[in-house]
Design a protein around this motif. Structure first.
Motif, PDB file in Angstrom:
ATOM      1  N   MET A   1       0.846  -1.185   0.000  1.00 38.22           N
ATOM      2  CA  MET A   1       0.000   0.000   0.000  1.00 38.22           C
ATOM      3  C   MET A   1       0.880   1.232   0.000  1.00 38.22           C
ATOM      4  O   MET A   1       1.735   1.389   0.869  1.00 38.22           O
ATOM      5  CB  MET A   1      -0.887   0.003   1.240  1.00 38.22           C
ATOM      6  N   SER A   2       0.709   2.122  -0.945  1.00 32.66           N
ATOM      7  CA  SER A   2       1.539   3.297  -1.069  1.00 32.66           C
ATOM      8  C   SER A   2       1.133   4.349  -0.049  1.00 32.66           C
ATOM      9  O   SER A   2      -0.021   4.478   0.319  1.00 32.66           O
ATOM     10  CB  SER A   2       1.431   3.887  -2.485  1.00 32.66           C
ATOM     11  N   SER A   3       2.130   5.136   0.405  1.00 31.31           N
ATOM     12  CA  SER A   3       1.859   6.202   1.347  1.00 31.31           C
ATOM     13  C   SER A   3       1.309   7.413   0.621  1.00 31.31           C
ATOM     14  O   SER A   3       1.753   7.742  -0.468  1.00 31.31           O
ATOM     15  CB  SER A   3       3.162   6.590   2.073  1.00 31.31           C
ATOM     16  N   PRO A   4       0.358   8.157   1.229  1.00 30.77           N
ATOM     17  CA  PRO A   4      -0.156   9.364   0.605  1.00 30.77           C
ATOM     18  C   PRO A   4       0.845  10.509   0.662  1.00 30.77           C
ATOM     19  O   PRO A   4       0.642  11.543   0.061  1.00 30.77           O
ATOM     20  CB  PRO A   4      -1.408   9.681   1.448  1.00 30.77           C
ATOM     21  N   ALA A   6       4.113  10.436  -0.340  1.00 24.28           N
ATOM     22  CA  ALA A   6       5.274   9.887  -1.045  1.00 24.28           C
ATOM     23  C   ALA A   6       6.383  10.903  -1.213  1.00 24.28           C
ATOM     24  O   ALA A   6       7.558  10.557  -1.228  1.00 24.28           O
ATOM     25  CB  ALA A   6       4.836   9.363  -2.415  1.00 24.28           C
ATOM     26  N   GLN A   7       6.021  12.207  -1.340  1.00 22.29           N
ATOM     27  CA  GLN A   7       7.034  13.198  -1.596  1.00 22.29           C
ATOM     28  C   GLN A   7       7.965  13.389  -0.397  1.00 22.29           C
ATOM     29  O   GLN A   7       9.043  13.974  -0.533  1.00 22.29           O
ATOM     30  CB  GLN A   7       6.377  14.543  -1.953  1.00 22.29           C
ATOM     31  N   LEU A   8       7.546  12.933   0.796  1.00 19.88           N
ATOM     32  CA  LEU A   8       8.350  13.092   1.990  1.00 19.88           C
ATOM     33  C   LEU A   8       9.372  11.973   2.151  1.00 19.88           C
ATOM     34  O   LEU A   8      10.189  12.023   3.061  1.00 19.88           O
ATOM     35  CB  LEU A   8       7.442  13.127   3.231  1.00 19.88           C
ATOM     36  N   HIS A   9       9.314  10.972   1.301  1.00 16.89           N
ATOM     37  CA  HIS A   9      10.155   9.794   1.458  1.00 16.89           C
ATOM     38  C   HIS A   9      10.906   9.504   0.170  1.00 16.89           C
ATOM     39  O   HIS A   9      10.437   9.800  -0.931  1.00 16.89           O
ATOM     40  CB  HIS A   9       9.297   8.572   1.830  1.00 16.89           C
ATOM     41  N   ASN A  10      12.079   8.920   0.321  1.00 16.68           N
ATOM     42  CA  ASN A  10      12.798   8.437  -0.847  1.00 16.68           C
ATOM     43  C   ASN A  10      13.686   7.275  -0.443  1.00 16.68           C
ATOM     44  O   ASN A  10      14.061   7.151   0.736  1.00 16.68           O
ATOM     45  CB  ASN A  10      13.597   9.571  -1.518  1.00 16.68           C
ATOM     46  N   PRO A  11      14.038   6.410  -1.384  1.00 14.10           N
ATOM     47  CA  PRO A  11      14.796   5.200  -1.044  1.00 14.10           C
ATOM     48  C   PRO A  11      16.153   5.477  -0.413  1.00 14.10           C
ATOM     49  O   PRO A  11      16.671   4.640   0.330  1.00 14.10           O
ATOM     50  CB  PRO A  11      14.955   4.498  -2.403  1.00 14.10           C
ATOM     51  N   ASN A  12      16.740   6.640  -0.682  1.00 14.78           N
ATOM     52  CA  ASN A  12      18.064   6.933  -0.134  1.00 14.78           C
ATOM     53  C   ASN A  12      18.059   7.125   1.375  1.00 14.78           C
ATOM     54  O   ASN A  12      19.123   7.241   1.987  1.00 14.78           O
ATOM     55  CB  ASN A  12      18.634   8.175  -0.816  1.00 14.78           C
ATOM     56  N   GLN A  13      16.871   7.142   1.988  1.00 12.54           N
ATOM     57  CA  GLN A  13      16.809   7.162   3.443  1.00 12.54           C
ATOM     58  C   GLN A  13      17.193   5.803   4.032  1.00 12.54           C
ATOM     59  O   GLN A  13      17.432   5.711   5.238  1.00 12.54           O
ATOM     60  CB  GLN A  13      15.400   7.561   3.891  1.00 12.54           C
ATOM     61  N   ASN A  14      17.236   4.795   3.196  1.00  9.11           N
ATOM     62  CA  ASN A  14      17.772   3.499   3.618  1.00  9.11           C
ATOM     63  C   ASN A  14      19.261   3.480   3.290  1.00  9.11           C
ATOM     64  O   ASN A  14      19.665   3.729   2.156  1.00  9.11           O
ATOM     65  CB  ASN A  14      17.056   2.352   2.894  1.00  9.11           C
ATOM     66  N   HIS A  15      20.082   3.201   4.283  1.00  6.02           N
ATOM     67  CA  HIS A  15      21.528   3.337   4.128  1.00  6.02           C
ATOM     68  C   HIS A  15      22.116   2.371   3.115  1.00  6.02           C
ATOM     69  O   HIS A  15      23.091   2.709   2.426  1.00  6.02           O
ATOM     70  CB  HIS A  15      22.213   3.161   5.480  1.00  6.02           C
ATOM     71  N   GLN A  34       7.295   1.760  -2.818  1.00  2.00           N
ATOM     72  CA  GLN A  34       7.117   2.321  -1.480  1.00  2.00           C
ATOM     73  C   GLN A  34       5.902   1.682  -0.825  1.00  2.00           C
ATOM     74  O   GLN A  34       4.825   1.611  -1.427  1.00  2.00           O
ATOM     75  CB  GLN A  34       6.944   3.827  -1.549  1.00  2.00           C
ATOM     76  N   VAL A  35       6.055   1.228   0.416  1.00  3.45           N
ATOM     77  CA  VAL A  35       4.966   0.575   1.133  1.00  3.45           C
ATOM     78  C   VAL A  35       4.888   1.105   2.555  1.00  3.45           C
ATOM     79  O   VAL A  35       5.892   1.506   3.152  1.00  3.45           O
ATOM     80  CB  VAL A  35       5.127  -0.963   1.167  1.00  3.45           C
ATOM     81  N   SER A  36       3.670   1.112   3.087  1.00  2.00           N
ATOM     82  CA  SER A  36       3.462   1.396   4.503  1.00  2.00           C
ATOM     83  C   SER A  36       3.639   0.096   5.272  1.00  2.00           C
ATOM     84  O   SER A  36       3.004  -0.913   4.952  1.00  2.00           O
ATOM     85  CB  SER A  36       2.057   1.955   4.736  1.00  2.00           C
ATOM     86  N   MET A  37       4.518   0.119   6.261  1.00  2.26           N
ATOM     87  CA  MET A  37       4.783  -1.054   7.094  1.00  2.26           C
ATOM     88  C   MET A  37       4.112  -0.793   8.434  1.00  2.26           C
ATOM     89  O   MET A  37       4.550   0.054   9.215  1.00  2.26           O
ATOM     90  CB  MET A  37       6.290  -1.270   7.207  1.00  2.26           C
ATOM     91  N   LEU A  38       3.028  -1.516   8.685  1.00  2.00           N
ATOM     92  CA  LEU A  38       2.156  -1.224   9.817  1.00  2.00           C
ATOM     93  C   LEU A  38       2.588  -1.988  11.063  1.00  2.00           C
ATOM     94  O   LEU A  38       3.027  -3.145  10.986  1.00  2.00           O
ATOM     95  CB  LEU A  38       0.707  -1.582   9.470  1.00  2.00           C
ATOM     96  N   LEU A  39       2.457  -1.343  12.223  1.00  2.00           N
ATOM     97  CA  LEU A  39       2.802  -1.964  13.491  1.00  2.00           C
ATOM     98  C   LEU A  39       2.135  -3.326  13.629  1.00  2.00           C
ATOM     99  O   LEU A  39       0.920  -3.450  13.442  1.00  2.00           O
ATOM    100  CB  LEU A  39       2.363  -1.054  14.645  1.00  2.00           C
ATOM    101  N   GLY A 107       8.775   1.838   4.075  1.00  2.00           N
ATOM    102  CA  GLY A 107       9.884   1.050   3.559  1.00  2.00           C
ATOM    103  C   GLY A 107       9.729   0.891   2.055  1.00  2.00           C
ATOM    104  O   GLY A 107       8.746   1.351   1.464  1.00  2.00           O
ATOM    105  N   TYR A 108      10.686   0.226   1.445  1.00  2.00           N
ATOM    106  CA  TYR A 108      10.649  -0.023  -0.004  1.00  2.00           C
ATOM    107  C   TYR A 108      10.778  -1.515  -0.238  1.00  2.00           C
ATOM    108  O   TYR A 108      11.676  -2.170   0.288  1.00  2.00           O
ATOM    109  CB  TYR A 108      11.757   0.768  -0.717  1.00  2.00           C
ATOM    110  N   ARG A 109       9.859  -2.025  -1.041  1.00  2.00           N
ATOM    111  CA  ARG A 109       9.775  -3.460  -1.312  1.00  2.00           C
ATOM    112  C   ARG A 109      10.317  -3.736  -2.707  1.00  2.00           C
ATOM    113  O   ARG A 109      10.069  -2.987  -3.655  1.00  2.00           O
ATOM    114  CB  ARG A 109       8.319  -3.897  -1.209  1.00  2.00           C
TER     115      ARG A 109
END
Length: 246
Positions: A1-4, A6-15, A34-39, A107-109
């Motif tokens: 499920m994509s986050s609404p 999306a502009q606030l996130h990018n894959p480079n936030q993963n090291h 891009q996916v929402s990873m739910l608790l 996260g990114y799948r």
């Protein structure tokens, strides 16, 4: 499920993704979802054949080992420093552990076969993933030692510091029952340990909300295990170039 958002996130936030060479990342980037990873979400369960790997950015995933009696304890955590699903490229494709989202976020799948194609090039991506896996094994080994030889209070300090390293702030939402499940100890033990840390002014705990007030105090009180894990991740991954960008 994509986050609404999306502009606030990018894959480079993963090291790990940020450490890939431009050409390697360019091959994977179009396929990163891009996916929402739910608790509480189970990313994979014991024995599952992996269909995807996940690169968390703001989420944190807990890797648990499950016992026949239903008990479990955390053997490692994965946040923005890593990837969930190392058994795929280590040759097993499945694992007796379970991966559960500990802190909800983004996260990114990536489809498993696409990562395997990249890994099988036997180039920089393979070497990067193997370095990360060595650091992850160190975390697992140190967790086992810590759980056997150190107090619940020290284990809680280690867990809190490793979690804080993966978060943008000093606050997290986590009940004592969930922490007890992570550490594989009684809830009463966590309650007592958290109470002592709160009395020292290191943390504030209320209704499942933990704020770290004095990180230096936690670092001075934690056992050696936190430093060992931190040092190994730094040693193995600090010399790779972190690509900046959106």
């Amino acid at each position: 499920m994509s986050s609404p958002h999306a502009q606030l996130h990018n894959p480079n936030q993963n090291h790990l993704l940020a450490a890939m060479l431009d050409a390697d990342f360019a091959r994977l980037a179009p396929h990163l979802e891009q996916v929402s990873m739910l608790l509480g979400e189970v990313i994979y369960d014991s024995g599952d054949k992996l269909q995807h790997v996940h690169f968390p950015t703001t989420a944190i995933v807990s890797i648990h080992y499950l016992l026949e009696n239903g008990g479990s304890s955390e053997i490692a955590g994965v946040g923005n420093e890593g990837v969930v699903g190392v058994s795929l490229f280590m040759g097993g494709n499945s694992t007796p552990s379970r991966a559960v989202v500990q802190t909800g976020g983004i996260g990114y799948r990536l489809k498993a076969h696409l990562l395997m194609e990249e890994f099988d090039r036997a180039g920089p991506v393979m070497r990067l993933l193997l370095r990360y896996t060595q650091a992850l094994i160190t975390q697992m080994s140190q967790t086992a030692v810590c759980n056997r030889h150190h107090t619940v209070e020290q284990q809680l300090c280690r867990w809190l510091l490793l979690t804080m390293d993966r978060l943008p702030n000093r606050e997290l939402t986590m009940t004592q029952e969930l922490i007890a499940n992570m550490l594989g100890v009684r809830r009463e033990g966590v309650t007592e340990a958290a109470g002592r840390l709160q009395q020292r002014g290191f943390i504030s705990y209320r209704r499942g909300h933990i704020s770290v007030l004095d990180r230096a105090g936690l670092e001075g009180h934690v056992c050696e295990c936190y430093g060992v894990v931190k040092k190994e991740f730094t040693r193995l991954l600090s010399d790779v170039r972190q690509r900046q960008g959106s």
